[in-house]
Motif scaffolding. Structure first.
Motif, PDB file in Angstrom:
ATOM      1  N   LEU A 135       0.828  -1.210   0.000  1.00  0.00           N
ATOM      2  CA  LEU A 135       0.000   0.000   0.000  1.00  0.00           C
ATOM      3  C   LEU A 135       0.861   1.258   0.000  1.00  0.00           C
ATOM      4  CD1 LEU A 135      -2.811  -1.071   2.485  1.00  0.00           C
ATOM      5  CD2 LEU A 135      -2.937  -0.902  -0.007  1.00  0.00           C
ATOM      6  N   ASP A 136       1.988   1.225   0.703  1.00  0.00           N
ATOM      7  CA  ASP A 136       2.897   2.364   0.709  1.00  0.00           C
ATOM      8  C   ASP A 136       3.480   2.591  -0.683  1.00  0.00           C
ATOM      9  OD1 ASP A 136       4.494   4.450   1.959  1.00  0.00           O
ATOM     10  OD2 ASP A 136       6.188   3.084   1.668  1.00  0.00           O
ATOM     11  N   SER A 137       3.849   1.521  -1.366  1.00  0.00           N
ATOM     12  CA  SER A 137       4.414   1.685  -2.707  1.00  0.00           C
ATOM     13  C   SER A 137       3.366   2.197  -3.696  1.00  0.00           C
ATOM     14  CB  SER A 137       5.014   0.370  -3.206  1.00  0.00           C
ATOM     15  OG  SER A 137       4.005  -0.593  -3.378  1.00  0.00           O
ATOM     16  N   VAL A 138       2.128   1.734  -3.569  1.00  0.00           N
ATOM     17  CA  VAL A 138       1.063   2.245  -4.438  1.00  0.00           C
ATOM     18  C   VAL A 138       0.835   3.727  -4.175  1.00  0.00           C
ATOM     19  CG1 VAL A 138      -1.423   2.112  -4.886  1.00  0.00           C
ATOM     20  CG2 VAL A 138      -0.074   0.019  -4.747  1.00  0.00           C
ATOM     21  N   ASN A 139       0.872   4.117  -2.915  1.00  0.00           N
ATOM     22  CA  ASN A 139       0.702   5.516  -2.560  1.00  0.00           C
ATOM     23  C   ASN A 139       1.826   6.369  -3.153  1.00  0.00           C
ATOM     24  OD1 ASN A 139      -0.287   7.819  -1.341  1.00  0.00           O
ATOM     25  ND2 ASN A 139       0.762   7.427   0.591  1.00  0.00           N
ATOM     26  N   ARG A 140       3.051   5.878  -3.091  1.00  0.00           N
ATOM     27  CA  ARG A 140       4.179   6.628  -3.645  1.00  0.00           C
ATOM     28  C   ARG A 140       4.068   6.770  -5.160  1.00  0.00           C
ATOM     29  NH1 ARG A 140       9.243   6.731  -0.334  1.00  0.00           N
ATOM     30  NH2 ARG A 140       8.631   5.948   1.706  1.00  0.00           N
ATOM     31  N   VAL A 141       3.693   5.700  -5.827  1.00  0.00           N
ATOM     32  CA  VAL A 141       3.538   5.761  -7.287  1.00  0.00           C
ATOM     33  C   VAL A 141       2.450   6.761  -7.656  1.00  0.00           C
ATOM     34  CG1 VAL A 141       2.782   4.449  -9.314  1.00  0.00           C
ATOM     35  CG2 VAL A 141       4.440   3.461  -7.733  1.00  0.00           C
ATOM     36  N   TYR A 142       1.351   6.752  -6.925  1.00  0.00           N
ATOM     37  CA  TYR A 142       0.275   7.705  -7.191  1.00  0.00           C
ATOM     38  C   TYR A 142       0.745   9.141  -6.987  1.00  0.00           C
ATOM     39  CZ  TYR A 142      -4.105  10.231  -6.709  1.00  0.00           C
ATOM     40  OH  TYR A 142      -5.105  11.150  -6.847  1.00  0.00           O
ATOM     41  N   GLN A 181       2.932  10.231  -9.847  1.00  0.00           N
ATOM     42  CA  GLN A 181       2.133  10.492 -11.038  1.00  0.00           C
ATOM     43  C   GLN A 181       1.435  11.846 -10.949  1.00  0.00           C
ATOM     44  OE1 GLN A 181       1.926   8.824 -13.892  1.00  0.00           O
ATOM     45  NE2 GLN A 181       3.459   7.383 -13.135  1.00  0.00           N
ATOM     46  N   VAL A 182       0.930  12.170  -9.771  1.00  0.00           N
ATOM     47  CA  VAL A 182       0.270  13.467  -9.578  1.00  0.00           C
ATOM     48  C   VAL A 182       1.276  14.596  -9.743  1.00  0.00           C
ATOM     49  CG1 VAL A 182      -0.869  14.929  -7.853  1.00  0.00           C
ATOM     50  CG2 VAL A 182      -1.603  12.559  -8.174  1.00  0.00           C
ATOM     51  N   GLU A 183       2.469  14.439  -9.160  1.00  0.00           N
ATOM     52  CA  GLU A 183       3.501  15.472  -9.296  1.00  0.00           C
ATOM     53  C   GLU A 183       3.952  15.603 -10.749  1.00  0.00           C
ATOM     54  OE1 GLU A 183       6.697  14.718  -6.631  1.00  0.00           O
ATOM     55  OE2 GLU A 183       5.433  14.876  -4.847  1.00  0.00           O
ATOM     56  N   LEU A 184       4.065  14.492 -11.451  1.00  0.00           N
ATOM     57  CA  LEU A 184       4.464  14.534 -12.864  1.00  0.00           C
ATOM     58  C   LEU A 184       3.406  15.243 -13.697  1.00  0.00           C
ATOM     59  CD1 LEU A 184       6.476  13.630 -15.060  1.00  0.00           C
ATOM     60  CD2 LEU A 184       5.120  11.542 -15.254  1.00  0.00           C
TER      61      LEU A 184
END
Length: 71
Positions: free
Chosen positions: A47-54, A57-60
């Motif tokens: 869940l932490d890794s999914v949160n980081r990827v999200y 993506q938002v920052e990108l």
């Protein structure tokens, strides 16, 4: 058909024996507890890794919108 019925009865018997053995064995209980803790820890990491990827993506997306606005 009779063989399938016998097989089903044998499987139920084996399942009953194994479930009673596994439910009463303290070593198996400790292993189950350890596995439960391990899987919960892995779930938290996932869940932490999914949160980081999200978040990335938002920052990108925000950075590309900003760069398009400046060009």
């Amino acid at each position: 058909m009779l063989a399938a019925t016998k097989l089903c009865v044998i499987l139920q018997l084996v399942d009953t024996i194994l479930s009673s053995f596994l439910s009463e064995n303290p070593l198996i209980a400790k292993i189950q507890y350890g596995l439960k803790i391990t899987f919960i820890f892995i779930l938290i990491l996932f869940l932490d890794s999914v949160n980081r990827v999200y978040r990335v993506q938002v920052e990108l997306a925000a950075a590309t919108d900003t760069s398009k606005g400046q060009a």
